[in-house]
Design a protein around this motif. Sequence first.
Motif, PDB file in Angstrom:
ATOM      1  N   GLY A 159      -5.488 -13.646  -4.021  1.00 15.30           N
ATOM      2  CA  GLY A 159      -5.941 -12.266  -3.853  1.00 15.30           C
ATOM      3  C   GLY A 159      -5.313 -11.729  -2.579  1.00 15.30           C
ATOM      4  O   GLY A 159      -5.368 -12.390  -1.527  1.00 15.30           O
ATOM      5  N   ASN A 212      -9.046 -10.798 -10.483  1.00 12.58           N
ATOM      6  CA  ASN A 212     -10.203 -10.778  -9.587  1.00 12.58           C
ATOM      7  C   ASN A 212      -9.828 -10.041  -8.321  1.00 12.58           C
ATOM      8  O   ASN A 212      -8.949 -10.492  -7.575  1.00 12.58           O
ATOM      9  N   ASP A 232      -1.429  -5.814  -5.322  1.00 10.24           N
ATOM     10  CA  ASP A 232      -0.763  -6.761  -4.417  1.00 10.24           C
ATOM     11  C   ASP A 232       0.265  -6.081  -3.523  1.00 10.24           C
ATOM     12  O   ASP A 232       0.569  -6.567  -2.427  1.00 10.24           O
TER      13      ASP A 232
HETATM   14  O1  MRU Z   1      -2.315 -14.360  -8.305  1.00 11.49           O
HETATM   15  P1  MRU Z   1      -3.528 -13.784  -7.620  1.00 11.49           P
HETATM   16  O2  MRU Z   1      -4.823 -14.321  -8.146  1.00 11.49           O
HETATM   17  O3  MRU Z   1      -3.403 -13.912  -6.108  1.00 11.49           O
HETATM   18  O4  MRU Z   1      -3.474 -12.254  -7.977  1.00 11.49           O
HETATM   19  C1  MRU Z   1      -4.511 -11.416  -7.512  1.00 11.49           C
HETATM   20  C2  MRU Z   1      -4.393 -10.029  -7.962  1.00 11.49           C
HETATM   21  O5  MRU Z   1      -3.487  -9.636  -8.653  1.00 11.49           O
HETATM   22  C3  MRU Z   1      -5.448  -9.089  -7.421  1.00 11.49           C
HETATM   23  O6  MRU Z   1      -5.742  -8.107  -8.353  1.00 11.49           O
HETATM   24  C4  MRU Z   1      -4.912  -8.423  -6.161  1.00 11.49           C
HETATM   25  O7  MRU Z   1      -4.429  -9.396  -5.267  1.00 11.49           O
HETATM   26  C5  MRU Z   1      -5.930  -7.587  -5.499  1.00 11.49           C
HETATM   27  S1  MRU Z   1      -7.184  -8.547  -4.719  1.00 11.49           S
HETATM   28  C6  MRU Z   1      -8.236  -7.482  -3.922  1.00 11.49           C
END
Ligand code: MRU
Length: 365
Positions: free
Chosen positions: A59, A175, A254
């Motif tokens: 995240g 998430n 991201d």
């Molecule tokens: O691969 P991840 O689980 O790190 O990806 C997370 C996401 O794409 C979330 O939607 C994003 O980081 C926003 S978290 C507030």
Amino acid sequence: MTAVSHHCARVSPVAWERLGDRYVARLLDQTLLPHQTRWLTIETPEAMADAITRMIVRGAPAIGIAAAYGLALGAQRARGATASVEAMTRALSDDAAHLLAARPTAVNLHWALARLRAVWERPDSQALSSRDALQEALIREAQAIHEDDRIACDAIGAHGATLIPQGARIITHCNAGALATGGRGTALGVIRSAFERDSAITVLADETRPRLQGGKLTAWELRQDGIPVHVIPDGAAASLMRAGRVDVAIVGADRIAANGDTANKIGTYALALAARAHNIPFYVAAPLSTFDFSAQSGAEIPIEERDAREVTHHEHTALFAADTPVLNPAFDVTPGNFIAAFITECGIIRPPYDESLAQLATSAF
Ligand code: MRU
């Protein structure tokens, strides 16, 4: 990295603690949730980089916070292992480069490390008076990054809740909750604030192939708060929209480019396309630390390709015939013109994004 098993009621992905005569970072191992609650003790920048790569912490904002503590751990090590402040900053630059390489897409990683680097690069920096002073200043800055994100999540929640209609049926992806941030979440921060005002709202959580953050993490978080949630296969989102069962889509991010193009978990673009086809507003909730005003468009955002095994296997079980070729891009880019608004700690940002985001860039920095 050492493992300590115990239960912890607080859903917070990262902690900074004093252990005897030294500091350690602690990470809630998100690869084991929701079935096991295990905290890992992280003592070096290398262990932190490895935990970020392996998605023990994930995240975008949480990755930034974890990397900041990773560099603070580097400062603790370098304070003892180097003979001068100059040698310490050289060691820290190496640690920062190592941490930066852990995951490429979430710009919060870059942003957090740049904030720490500014502590020793400021020309009149008091932090440079001694190695102890530099270590303490970097720890304080990492803690400030953590606390700022907690405050940003609260503000995002308060602003975003104003966009959620009475009794809304909200769809989300991946998430973007407490597990992904320093606070109550971005997209889930909005959902939590909306639920506090209106207990009639309900949530559909895309399961989010291949790592299943929606099914494993989002559903777990929301159920702890008593917020009604159904997990759906990612492929069900469009037909549920067509059936009139979704009012609002809201996701995290991201990295957001200067024109509003937004990188987020793979499948976000498909959700935005479906929302557009069914006239459903599609919102992106993110703190300013997720905006990359140096990227003119999504074409400049690096998209992480992850191990094929995430797609071909469930834990240790092979799902497909051996050697089946797969592609596993971890993120996609949703064009800015699919996004009804950005929800930030500074308020709601509307199109045209070339103008509104340029204004945000100048007012925020
Ligand atoms: O691969 P991840 O689980 O790190 O990806 C997370 C996401 O794409 C979330 O939607 C994003 O980081 C926003 S978290 C507030």
